[in-house]
Design a protein around this motif. Structure first.
Motif, short mmCIF file in Angstrom:
data_model
loop_
_atom_site.label_atom_id
_atom_site.label_comp_id
_atom_site.label_asym_id
_atom_site.label_seq_id
_atom_site.Cartn_x
_atom_site.Cartn_y
_atom_site.Cartn_z
N ASP A 1 1.53 4.77 -8.02
CA ASP A 1 0.16 4.33 -8.74
C ASP A 1 -0.47 5.87 -8.50
O ASP A 1 -1.05 6.27 -7.34
CB ASP A 1 -0.40 3.36 -7.90
N PRO A 2 -0.97 6.36 -9.67
CA PRO A 2 -0.67 5.70 -11.05
C PRO A 2 0.57 6.21 -11.73
O PRO A 2 1.05 5.41 -12.73
CB PRO A 2 -1.92 6.80 -11.76
N ARG B 1 -13.33 1.35 -4.09
CA ARG B 1 -14.46 0.49 -4.41
C ARG B 1 -15.16 1.14 -5.45
O ARG B 1 -15.43 0.50 -6.63
CB ARG B 1 -15.39 0.12 -3.41
N ASP B 2 -15.35 2.53 -5.45
CA ASP B 2 -15.91 3.17 -6.88
C ASP B 2 -15.11 3.70 -7.63
O ASP B 2 -15.43 3.79 -8.80
CB ASP B 2 -16.99 4.25 -6.02
N LEU B 3 -13.84 4.48 -7.28
CA LEU B 3 -13.09 5.30 -8.13
C LEU B 3 -12.05 4.50 -8.43
O LEU B 3 -11.08 4.78 -9.39
CB LEU B 3 -12.62 6.23 -7.33
N LEU B 4 -11.56 3.30 -8.00
CA LEU B 4 -10.69 2.60 -8.25
C LEU B 4 -9.25 3.20 -8.34
O LEU B 4 -8.35 2.93 -8.95
CB LEU B 4 -10.69 1.92 -9.50
N ASP B 5 -9.26 4.31 -7.30
CA ASP B 5 -7.83 4.83 -7.12
C ASP B 5 -7.24 4.28 -6.02
O ASP B 5 -7.12 4.80 -5.01
CB ASP B 5 -8.40 6.42 -6.67
N GLY C 1 -4.33 4.56 -0.65
CA GLY C 1 -3.31 4.35 -0.08
C GLY C 1 -2.82 5.37 0.80
O GLY C 1 -2.15 5.15 1.65
N ALA C 2 -2.52 6.35 -0.15
CA ALA C 2 -2.15 7.61 0.65
C ALA C 2 -2.87 8.04 1.67
O ALA C 2 -2.31 8.41 2.82
CB ALA C 2 -1.81 8.69 -0.44
N ILE D 1 0.67 -1.21 0.00
CA ILE D 1 0.00 -0.06 0.11
C ILE D 1 0.90 1.22 -0.12
O ILE D 1 0.59 2.15 -0.74
CB ILE D 1 -0.82 -0.09 1.41
N ILE D 2 1.78 1.28 0.92
CA ILE D 2 2.75 2.42 1.02
C ILE D 2 3.55 2.71 -0.48
O ILE D 2 3.45 3.70 -0.79
CB ILE D 2 3.78 2.33 1.92
N ILE D 3 3.91 1.61 -0.82
CA ILE D 3 4.67 1.79 -2.27
C ILE D 3 3.82 2.08 -3.35
O ILE D 3 4.04 3.05 -3.93
CB ILE D 3 5.27 0.44 -2.74
N GLY D 4 2.50 1.71 -3.21
CA GLY D 4 1.32 1.90 -4.14
C GLY D 4 1.21 3.36 -4.20
O GLY D 4 1.00 4.24 -5.16
#
Lengths: 305, 368
Positions: free
Chosen positions: A59-60, A258-262, A267-268, A52-55
């Motif tokens: 990401d993106p 779940r809704d925005l798939l962000d 994670g941030a 999660i932290i790395i993501g």
């Protein structure tokens, strides 16, 4: 006498020869016992958390973009502020309700005490959904709570869908985390200290303020930080009793994933709330020494998220 | 607030919890200012309850408590201004030694420099000079109790109440602190009310002892008086050791026990049901009946055990009929006495005392 002066050297000279390998073996055995928990922790907690932290940084796209967005979108910080405020109110109200309750528990007879513990633990034992829907019925428009409030002249107060309603329900749910640590600390306070205080010229109130309160403080800090940390991450209650307009941070993390798939942005936010939590725990550790904060960690890990 | 009149008068003091029996039953004690008085008794005899009523921790059911002639019943504990020392020390664990001792002074709004001076002075008084910065849990039990003593006297109370202050300490420390308490009493000239179940402590410290039994004061007097003339069988059994014979007083100065007839003096007009007490150090042993001098009272006994105790020897005796006792003798006087042998125990009639037998059974009596 001669025997006792002669024995320490032999006792001291023996260990280097015989005891060290045994000690090493014992340490190895202890490590082996820890291994299953350690593996589970790394596999299911440390690695996902790292992911999660790395993501949150990649990401993106690599960089601090997710964090900059959090601080600049004007929304996340407001939600964070609201979450902190709700957690603080839940903690303070819980303290006001829990402290006298825990104190009375130390004075009660064993039977009464068992009843009091049970009453505190009932929300613990009820299904999370049943509990939250029960609160929903209680605080809905035209519900029992509104009826009582209108009796004392506060008619038309809307609770369902507001942060106040959420805080009300969270306070009740989190009360055992407040009461039990305080009770366990208070129970260890020697009541004769209060008699001593009075015999030395302090009134009951003064004795309470100068002797009992400081001695019960570790329990207060332990219970308070526990409730505060748990309240920061509460999801189900605000999701059911709150509304998007009064969302708390856990809800907007849910919306992001779940809704925005962000996932990066979510994670941030997760990291942000983790940092806030650690700061809160660190502060409580400062206030009360290590023991209570360790206890807070222990129970927080099994908390009602 | 200086050491004023520390006279305490307890008049018909009673305590009853709920509808239970009286745990303190019409206690009357007049404690002189500066006196060291011990409330002695087995657990459950009402001595601690009496102390707690003096301190104000327990409500009085009936009767009065006066300090310096003034009824203190309406005063809450913190206005009675008695120093108090607890068995559990009751030091405040979150404060340093100096803060503990300063507590009563701060409550009395004493000036800062004055507090510092008196704390240091009082800590020196109990041999703890320079220890003010320590935490109570860094001190030994004996040192903690000294801090408690310092804290209880630093504000110059007129009365110091001590609730079994030495019970939690080991034997050696107990003796050291006994001396310390005695010295404090002499230096400070306060009234000391000391509660204990330990008769040695009571006898070596007190000006007077009040022996409690089943809520009542059974006897009150100086240690020597109580030892010499206990008055009741309970006191005889509780204070020191005794050879106790439950026989009957006959007309003409004769005491009869299990077929023995002993001479008694000054027994005219006493009821027949009296117990006879001989203290162990008053008892002498003779290996052969011919060695017994004339004019003494004597009884046959079997020596069940002999114990060398340095300054003296101790002989455990069995008088038959389930009666046991003991004699304490100098090593010379034990010549020819062996464990298991039959001896004649004898004593000068002047050294025996008659005491009142228990009127109702006291279950704790024999444990003393």
């Amino acid at each position: 006498m001669p025997a006792s002066t002669a024995s320490p050297p032999t006792a001291a000279s023996a260990p280097p020869a015989g005891r060290r390998p045994a000690a090493r073996r014992r340490r190895a055995a202890a490590l082996l016992l820890l291994l299953p928990a350690l593996i589970a922790l790394i596999l299911f907690f440390v690695l996902p958390l790292l992911d999660i932290i790395i993501g949150s940084f990649t990401d993106p796209e690599p960089g601090l973009g997710n964090y900059l967005a959090l601080f600049s979108d004007g929304y996340t910080l407001r939600v964070l502020g609201r979450t902190l405020l709700v957690a603080l109110i839940v903690t303070l109200v819980g303290l006001l309700l829990g402290y006298p309750y825990a104190y009375m528990m130390t004075l009660a007879s064993p039977t009464t005490r068992a009843v009091m513990v049970t009453v505190v633990l009932v929300p613990f034992w009820t299904s999370m959904m049943a509990r939250n829907f029960a609160w929903m019925v209680l605080i809905q428009d035209g519900g029992v709570v509104q009826g009582i409030l209108s009796l004392v002249g506060l008619s038309g107060v809307t609770l369902l869908g507001t942060a106040t309603g959420v805080a009300l329900s969270m306070t009740q749910v989190l009360l055992p985390f407040m009461v039990l640590p305080m009770f366990s600390v208070m129970q260890q306070i020697d009541r004769r200290l209060l008699l001593a205080g009075q015999s030395l010229g302090a009134s009951r109130l003064s004795t309470f303020r100068k002797v009992y309160l400081p001695l019960s403080l570790p329990g207060v800090i332990s219970g308070g930080s526990l409730v505060f940390v748990l309240a920061l991450g509460f999801y189900v209650t605000p999701a059911l009793l709150g509304s998007p307009q009064s969302a708390l941070i856990a809800q907007i993390i849910s919306v992001r994933t779940r809704d925005l798939l962000d996932f990066g942005g979510a994670g941030a936010m997760g990291v942000l709330i983790l940092v806030v939590t650690l700061i809160a725990l660190g502060a409580s550790r400062r206030l009360a020494g290590t023991g209570t904060a360790v206890a807070a960690h222990a129970v927080a890990a099994g908390g009602d998220r | 607030m200086t050491a004023g009149d520390g006279r305490i008068e307890l008049t018909d003091l009673c305590k009853r919890y709920g509808s239970g029996p009286l745990v303190v039953d019409h206690v009357n004690i007049d404690i002189a200012s500066g006196e060291f008085i011990t409330l002695l008794g087995p657990s459950g005899s009402g001595k601690t309850t009496t102390l707690n009523m003096i301190a104000g921790f327990t409500d009085v059911t009936s009767g009065t408590i006066k300090l310096g002639g003034r009824d203190i019943a309406p005063l809450p504990p913190h206005r009675r201004a008695f120093g108090m020392v607890f068995q559990s020390y009751a030091l405040f664990p979150h404060m340093t030694v100096a803060q503990n001792v300063a507590f009563p002074l701060r409550e009395r709004k004493v000036a800062k420099e004055e507090i510092a001076r008196r704390v240091e002075e009082t800590l020196r008084l109990v041999d703890l000079g320079g220890m003010g910065g320590r935490r109570p849990d860094e001190l030994s039990g004996g040192q903690q109790q000294r801090v408690a003593l310092a804290r209880a006297v630093v504000f110059s109370p007129s009365v110091l109440l001590l609730d079994e202050p030495l019970s939690a300490l080991d034997r050696k420390l107990r003796q050291t602190l006994q001396q310390e308490i005695k010295r404090l009493h002499e230096e400070l000239k306060l009234t000391f009310v000391f509660v204990t179940h330990d008769q040695d402590e009571a006898m070596s410290l007190s000006d007077r002892i009040a022996v409690f039994n089943a809520g009542r004061v059974e006897r009150i007097g100086t240690p020597a008086d109580l030892y010499r003339d206990p008055g009741t069988r309970f006191v005889a059994g509780f204070l020191g050791e005794s050879n106790l014979f439950s026989g009957r007083l006959r007309p003409g100065g004769v005491y009869e026990w299990a077929g023995h007839k002993w001479a008694v003096r000054d027994a005219d007009g006493l009821p027949a049901g009296r117990d006879l007490v001989v203290r162990p150090e008053r008892l002498l042993l003779a290996a052969a009946p011919t060695d017994v001098p004339a004019g003494v009272n004597s009884v046959q006994a079997k020596v069940t055990g002999l114990f060398f105790q340095g300054t003296h020897q101790r002989a455990e005796l069995d008088y038959g009929d389930g009666m046991t006792g003991c004699a304490v003798l100098s090593p010379d006087a034990m010549a020819g006495i062996r464990a298991g042998s039959s001896v004649t125990a004898y004593w000068d009639p002047a050294h025996q005392v008659l005491v009142t037998p228990p009127t109702d059974p006291h279950p704790n009596e024999e444990t003393a």
